[in-house]
Design an enzyme around this catalytic site. Structure first.
Site, PDB file in Angstrom:
ATOM      1  N   CYS A 122       0.782  -1.381   0.224  1.00 32.48           N
ATOM      2  CA  CYS A 122       0.071   0.331   0.312  1.00 32.48           C
ATOM      3  C   CYS A 122       1.149   1.273  -0.167  1.00 32.48           C
ATOM      4  O   CYS A 122       0.835   2.617  -0.201  1.00 32.48           O
ATOM      5  CB  CYS A 122      -1.161  -0.042   1.081  1.00 32.48           C
ATOM      6  N   LYS A 201      -5.630  -8.002  11.286  1.00 29.52           N
ATOM      7  CA  LYS A 201      -5.534  -7.313  11.110  1.00 29.52           C
ATOM      8  C   LYS A 201      -7.130  -6.829  10.963  1.00 29.52           C
ATOM      9  O   LYS A 201      -7.275  -7.215  10.473  1.00 29.52           O
ATOM     10  CB  LYS A 201      -4.518  -7.007  10.033  1.00 29.52           C
ATOM     11  N   LYS A 254      -4.149  -6.676  15.128  1.00 27.09           N
ATOM     12  CA  LYS A 254      -4.247  -4.566  15.606  1.00 27.09           C
ATOM     13  C   LYS A 254      -5.894  -4.673  15.079  1.00 27.09           C
ATOM     14  O   LYS A 254      -5.957  -5.566  13.986  1.00 27.09           O
ATOM     15  CB  LYS A 254      -2.866  -4.891  14.018  1.00 27.09           C
ATOM     16  N   TYR A 319       4.666   3.623  19.109  1.00 28.59           N
ATOM     17  CA  TYR A 319       4.638   4.845  18.623  1.00 28.59           C
ATOM     18  C   TYR A 319       5.686   6.000  20.159  1.00 28.59           C
ATOM     19  O   TYR A 319       6.043   6.487  19.880  1.00 28.59           O
ATOM     20  CB  TYR A 319       3.839   5.603  17.815  1.00 28.59           C
TER      21      TYR A 319
END
Ligand code: PBG
Length: 334
Positions: A122, A201, A254, A319
């Site tokens: 992607c 996912k 996820k 993150y």
């Protein structure tokens, strides 16, 4: 007047008692820091929707990875943002592409680092979908061509593994992607490279900031024809079992917090290591609320990771990995 028999509060009285009886403990050894790799050198372009994160050229990525490692985080997960995109995502398996170059630079600067390469198209396709597309059908609609995509993913994984990744992480949700990649790696003598499969996912609205960061918003339609429906949990078990049969070493759930039941269910049913991805939208929500003074950002990050771990994930992708490592070293948020 009667008093309760059970005194559950006794062991909550002091920090030492609480730590002593803790059922689970966060460790910085579990953490993974995602990095976004862009073209050029000397580039560090902050991502507005992900405070503290930037698009980095390979040289800056190597410096950042060194700091991440020195903070006690053992692993990075790399995403590429190429200058050129086309229909088949040609730059995804270019041995001189952005990610391969970053892998080599990080390996040189920090040989011990666990380097994970995301395997998906992607970020590399001009249409923004996770694979190559079929020709338009009778209604004029195009979709991801599963089997044609497998070849592209296997080739991308091979390039990343040859560049020096310890782990490749297919995230395209193409059926058979783990087997296709395992076969390609084994045939090339890369039996030691592991596969972390994004098994469960979901087609989630929590990926918004990532798509801004990776410039990978689909040009038409959405990903619901290949990513999982949030209504389903049993299906996640089936996905994970298939991936393990195909040769996955680690499976991933996820996003993270909205899917704790899925993590817990997979933990009960399977023996493989489980990774939870605390995704961009989850991180951005914490940052945005903390900026407004509505929540304590450090505490919310720490608690999010504690809960993902308690649910059953050994590996935590976030993150906030560097920040979390500092908090863990300090024995938790102040
Ligand atoms: C696909 C990929 C995505 C994320 C990781 N790998 C985006 C998507 O499926 O649209 C999202 C991660 C995040 O939101 O932090 N290559």
């Amino acid at each position: 007047m009667s008093f309760p028999m059970e005194r559950m509060r006794r062991l909550r009285r002091t920090p030492a008692l609480r730590r002593w009886v803790a059922e689970t403990r966060l460790s910085r050894h579990s953490l993974v820091q995602p990095l976004f790799i862009t073209e050029g050198s000397g580039v560090e372009r902050p991502i507005p929707s992900l405070p503290g994160q930037s698009q980095l050229s390979f040289d800056r990525a190597a410096e950042r990875a060194r700091r991440v490692f020195d903070s006690g985080v053992p692993a990075v997960l790399l995403f590429g943002i190429p200058a050129e995109k086309d229909a088949r995502g040609s730059s995804a398996d270019d041995p001189d592409g952005v990610v391969a170059e970053a892998v080599r630079a990080i390996r040189r600067a920090t040989p011990e680092m666990i380097i994970i390469g995301d395997v998906c198209l992607c970020e590399f396709t001009d249409h923004g979908h996770c694979g190559v597309l079929t020709d338009p059908d009778a209604r004029g609609e195009r979709t991801v061509d599963n089997d044609a995509t497998l070849e592209r993913l296997a080739s991308e994984a091979l390039v990343l593994a040859e560049a020096g990744c310890d782990v490749v992480a297919p995230s395209a949700m193409a059926d058979g992607q783990v087997e296709a990649i395992r076969d390609a790696l084994d045939m090339a003598g890369l039996e030691e490279v592991s596969i972390l499969s994004y098994s469960a996912k979901y087609a989630s609205s929590f990926y918004g900031p990532f798509r801004e960061a990776a410039e990978s918003e689909p040009a038409f339609g959405d990903r619901r024809a290949y990513q999982m429906d949030p209504s389903n949990a049993r299906e996640a078990l089936r996905e994970a079992e298939l991936d393990l049969e195909e040769g996955a070493d680690i499976i991933m759930v996820k996003p993270g917090l909205p899917y704790l039941d899925v993590i817990s269910r997979l933990r009960d049913e399977l023996d493989a290591p489980i990774a939870a991805y605390h995704v961009s939208g989850e991180y951005a929500m914490l940052q945005a609320a903390a900026e407004r003074g509505w929540i304590d950002g450090d505490r919310a990050l720490y608690e999010s990771l504690q809960c993902l771990h308690r649910a059953g994930a050994e590996i935590l992708i976030t993150y906030g990995a560097e920040r979390a490592a500092a908090l863990i070293d300090g024995g938790g948020p102040p």
